[in-house]
Design an enzyme around this catalytic site. Structure first.
Site, PDB file in Angstrom:
ATOM      1  N   SER A 663       0.849 -30.821  10.178  1.00 26.60           N
ATOM      2  CA  SER A 663       0.962 -30.263  11.523  1.00 26.60           C
ATOM      3  C   SER A 663      -0.198 -29.321  11.863  1.00 26.60           C
ATOM      4  CB  SER A 663       2.290 -29.532  11.691  1.00 26.60           C
ATOM      5  OG  SER A 663       2.295 -28.358  10.924  1.00 26.60           O
ATOM      6  N   LYS A 706       8.431 -22.035  14.600  1.00 27.70           N
ATOM      7  CA  LYS A 706       7.016 -21.801  14.900  1.00 27.70           C
ATOM      8  C   LYS A 706       6.860 -21.013  16.200  1.00 27.70           C
ATOM      9  CE  LYS A 706       5.164 -25.803  12.480  1.00 27.70           C
ATOM     10  NZ  LYS A 706       4.725 -27.194  12.638  1.00 27.70           N
TER      11      LYS A 706
END
Ligand code: ADP
Length: 760
Positions: A663, A706
């Site tokens: 990611s 996140k």
């Protein structure tokens, strides 16, 4: 008086002897007459009548009279007393004449007891005969026997015993001892017959012994129990153990094993080499909850209430749990699919497991699997090992004390395989409803039914859970708490609980919301509430000391005084850097303990187009870096020549480990693009997304964590993969509202928005 010589016959006083009339005539040389006196004498050896003489007979005989001569060719001799043969005279025609004197018995047999024992012997015989084809005839015989002598005489032809021991019965003066001897002889022969039967039906030899032994043991057990009942205070440890085993309600296999080992322990004695091991094992066996708990009715409204009482928020989790309970209720089962709670530490996974147990009114037990490396940890060591132990599962069951606890298997993601077998595959067996009704722990060595156990697993991350194990489980995600949620949890749960456990009376301590918020913001940095709980506990303890020292109540804790109460400095919160420079971009990482921000730094220097990557990176991240370099080279063709003469260095600093995910792709690419184009990117811009070699952006996991980390650190704008838009609904609104979230599909879109277009 008639004299009847016999060989190998049991003929005792106080018994009836049946005889064939023709045989009688041959042996005595005369026809029988009812009422005639007769003495039976025992030949020492089997001799034809023609060879007998005065020395052929044992010195004691038994006398009586002929009580019946019937038409079917039989006569019945009623024997009454023993005689010493003073003189035996054998005529040439082999008729015998005796001078006898009465030999008195020692009258030491209690007739009532004798009667009882005769009945028992007869019962045993009938019991044995029950399955025999000749049972009806035999029953008639038995009915006709009234003394033990009768039984002996009747069975005489079928008994295995030499003539000496038969005569020994007669020679015994004590009635009691004679009775004992004969009784033993009969029982022994009965066992022999049984064993013969078993042998005939081709059973193994070992069985014979076990059956015999079992028969004997049973007798002993019954007597022992009677004795124990008389003096319960005198029970030895062994007897107590035996009683516990009997009361445990084990299944058949376990019972057999228990008996076998108990016998071994008995034979071995308390000081035997194995006795400690055997005792431990049997204690463990008897302490397991063998009996099934009846299932309780599951009341959903009540369950909901309990879950709400103990935990704030966690709406999705609670809903999913209630669904599970509803299914269990419909199916009438005590367990259902295995739930896997995944989330950062301190997000309430374990404690909600406890609440589920409470809601169901069942026992709760927690088994930690963190660091388990051996199969034996799950399934136990074989008993032959020194210091062998049961595995953690059965250990947990024993602790729970019931067959249907709610068992929380903590940290299934921390299992690791070693050369000692794979614990995950053992766990698979535990969790498999097809197999776990017969779960066999190596130590226990007999199956134990785990099918009523409600298993709940917890993990910080799914990455390290083996696929087959994961497939068995229903995943429920626990999200990180937002500061607002944390405040509520602190206010409603952590603080009241901490006050209670430190003994602070209600109203003695005041921690205003402002202070709680301060603890959350300045003194913890976590996704869950473990640290928060610790801080609150510490405050309560300090307050308790103050109270004892006579402080005035209520004791108020201001944000300023926290430093004193907690005796620690505020934790430096990570905030994004102030200055922007080309080549450095803010990324977002997901870790097992929640989300984090990290900076990807790049630098170029004179060289030959070499790529250097530093930082603690896994393979996946290195590949992402390669892709990023290739992409940037292709997107900035005009820079190709320059780049060929430069070395590029990429560095991913520590802080968020493990960073082994794809990611960071978009962050790497953007950092390189910024470096190459010389345009800085604001540190308040963060991003996450996997990048393909074609430059498209693929979805990633852990978006809520996140974004929460981004918001906490002062990020203002976040690029996320378009395909992750769905996940936004899991993100708390107070986080979402403070961020500008930009969904993107390609690298190009990101670079355009950040004006990273070629060097001027
Ligand atoms: P985990 O198993 O996820 O690491 P725990 O279950 O050990 O976390 O939770 C840590 C502590 O936080 C426990 O005391 C628990 O009661 C408390 N806690 C966690 N989440 C909540 C919640 N939503 N409401 C109330 N208390 C909570």
């Amino acid at each position: 008086m008639a004299v009847l010589p016999v060989y190998n016959v049991i003929a005792l006083p106080d018994s009836k002897l049946f005889f064939r009339t023709d045989q009688y005539q041959r042996m005595t040389g005369r026809a029988p007459a009812e009422g005639e006196k007769i003495t039976v004498i025992h030949a020492k050896r089997e001799l034809p009548r023609t060879e007998i003489d005065g020395d052929s007979f044992y010195p004691i005989g038994v006398s009586g009279s002929i009580s019946e001569v019937n038409a079917q060719g039989y006569l019945v001799i009623r024997l009454t007393h023993r005689v010493d043969l003073d003189e035996v005279y054998v005529y040439p025609d082999k008729t015998i004449e005796l001078t006898v004197s009465r030999r008195p018995d020692l009258l030491d047999l209690d007739p009532a007891e004798a009667g009882r024992r005769v009945t028992a012997v007869k019962d045993a015989l009938l019991g044995y005969a029950r399955d025999q084809p000749w049972a009806p005839v035999f029953r008639q015989f038995v009915a006709a026997w009234s003394t033990l002598g009768d039984v002996g005489a009747g069975l005489s032809p079928w008994m295995t015993a030499d003539s000496e021991s038969r005569y020994a019965l007669l020679a015994e003066d004590s009635q009691k001892r004679r009775f004992d001897l004969l009784e033993d002889m009969i029982y022994e022969n009965l066992e022999l017959l049984k064993v013969k039967d078993i042998a005939q039906s081709s059973q193994e030899e070992a069985h014979q012994k076990t059956y015999r032994e079992a028969a004997l043991r049973k007798q002993i057990d019954i007597l022992q129990k009677e004795l124990d009942a008389l003096h319960p205070e005198d029970m030895t440890d062994l007897q107590k153990l035996e009683q516990k085993l009997q009361e445990a309600g084990m299944n058949e296999t376990a019972e057999k094993e228990a008996k076998r080992l108990l016998n071994r322990l008995k034979n071995e004695g308390q000081n035997g080499a194995e006795s400690a091991m055997l005792t431990d094992y049997l204690e463990f066996l008897s302490s397991l909850p063998w009996q099934k708990e009846p299932s309780k009715e599951i009341r959903l409204d009540q369950a909901r209430e309990v879950l709400d009482q103990d935990h704030f928020g966690l709406e999705k989790v609670k809903k999913r749990i209630l669904e599970q309970l509803a299914v269990m209720r419909l199916k009438g089962m005590q367990s259902g699919s295995i739930l896997l709670f995944v989330g950062a530490p301190g997000t309430g996974k374990t404690s909600i497991g406890q609440s589920i147990a409470k809601a169901l009114g069942r026992e709760y037990v927690r088994v930690s699997l963190g660091g388990v490396r051996d199969e034996a940890d799950i399934r136990g060591h074989r008993r032959t090992y020194i210091g062998a132990m049961p595995g953690r599962i059965l250990d947990g069951i024993q602790k729970a004390g019931v067959s249907n606890p709610v068992m929380v298997l903590d940290e299934v993601d921390k299992l690791s395989a070693s050369y000692n077998g794979d614990p995950a595959s053992a766990l698979l067996e535990v969790l498999d409803p097809e197999q776990n009704a017969n779960f066999t722990d190596h130590y226990l060595n007999v199956p134990f039914d785990l099918s009523d156990v409600l298993f709940i697993c917890t993990a910080n991350s799914m990455d390290t859970i083996p696929e087959p194990l994961l497939n068995r489980m229903e995943v429920i995600q626990f999200q990180s708490y937002t500061p607002i949620e944390k405040l509520q949890i602190a206010k409603r749960h952590l603080l009241p609980k901490a006050m209670e456990s430190t003994g602070l009376p209600a109203g003695a301590l005041e921690i205003p919301e402002e202070t709680l918020r301060h603890i959350i913001g300045e003194y913890t940095r976590e996704s869950g509430v473990r640290g928060l709980k610790k801080r609150i506990d510490t405050v309560c303890r300090s307050a308790a000391v103050k109270l004892v020292q006579g402080a005035e109540t209520p004791i108020a804790v201001s944000p300023e005084s926290l430093r004193d109460y907690l005796d620690m400095s505020p934790i430096r919160q990570k905030t994004v850097r102030d200055s922007a420079e080309p080549g450095v971009v803010t990324g977002l990482a997901w870790t097992q303990v929640g989300g984090d921000v990290l900076y990807i730094e790049t630098k170029e220097m004179k060289g030959s187009g070499k790529l250097t990557i530093t930082g603690q990176l896994g393979d996946v991240m290195k590949e992402s870096a390669q892709i990023a370099v290739s992409l940037v080279k292709s997107m900035f063709p005009d820079q190709a020549e320059r780049l060929a003469a430069e070395d590029i260095h990429i560095h991913v600093p520590d802080g968020a480990t493990p960073k082994d995910g794809p990611s960071a792709g978009i962050t790497l690419t953007t950092a390189l693009a910024s470096l190459v184009s010389g345009v800085p990117v604001s540190p308040t811009v963060a991003m996450t997304g996997e990048v393909s070699l074609q430059g498209s952006i693929n979805p990633i996991g852990g978006l809520p964590e996140k974004l929460m980390a981004a918001q906490r650190s002062g990020v203002k704008q976040v690029f996320i993969p378009q395909d992750n838009l769905e996940d936004l609904k899991d993100v708390a609104s107070e986080v979402r509202d403070q961020l500008t979230i930009i969904p993107v599909q390609t690298v190009r879109e990101v670079l355009d928005q950040l004006s990273l277009t070629g060097r001027a």
